[in-house]
Scaffold this motif. Sequence first.
Motif, PDB file in Angstrom:
ATOM      1  N   ASP A  58       0.829  -1.202   0.000  1.00 22.10           N
ATOM      2  CA  ASP A  58       0.000   0.000   0.000  1.00 22.10           C
ATOM      3  C   ASP A  58       0.867   1.258   0.000  1.00 22.10           C
ATOM      4  N   ARG A 115       1.282   4.031  -3.113  1.00 22.53           N
ATOM      5  CA  ARG A 115       0.830   5.400  -2.877  1.00 22.53           C
ATOM      6  C   ARG A 115       1.977   6.401  -2.739  1.00 22.53           C
ATOM      7  N   ARG A 172       5.236   6.593  -6.533  1.00 23.89           N
ATOM      8  CA  ARG A 172       4.067   7.403  -6.903  1.00 23.89           C
ATOM      9  C   ARG A 172       4.186   7.987  -8.302  1.00 23.89           C
TER      10      ARG A 172
END
Length: 201
Positions: free
Chosen positions: A73, A77, A81
Amino acid sequence: MVFGGQLLGGLRRTRLLGEVVRFMMVGGIATAVAFVLFNGLVHGFFMGSGPMNGQPIPAYIVANTVGMLISYDLSRRWTFRHRVSDHPDGGFTAYVVINAVTMLLPVGCLYVTRSVIGWDSAIADNLSANVVGVLLGQIARFFLFRKFVFGRPIRYTQVYGSVEEEAAALKAAAGGTVLMAPERREPVSGSTEQATHDRAG
């Protein structure tokens, strides 16, 4: 004077360095979570035997599966990115496969110290699995994730809008003056997008 190609080369290096630093930070968070879980399951948080004291390898797999979910995760993110995945599931399946394969490195280290050498102390377990093994696994995972999970970089023009804005961003990061040569555009049939030499990889 910094020309377009040199500018993009500098931006690529800056991006790579940022990815390495963020990857190390995410790896540290995931490793800390896995470390706490592993020692709780096996060594009872160093206060006695845990519920899986006789099963250190399954306990290690359980603890690092939780760490892997956190790592995925944060990697999607934050770490990568500026890169996207071409996989329909966002690269999660490839991420799991790579983690499973590279987990063999710390598991192998743990097996050697436990089953071959005969060391079963908390210090031996953590040095072999959570220091040596994790370090080897992290190095392998960074390059494998970057290539096979988040393999497609986002164009800088998608982030900044133009080469001039890229130059301003680099100037702000470097604290110096960046001069741009006149931009050379190549004709692209049916499109008004920037020429392909403005892509960052």
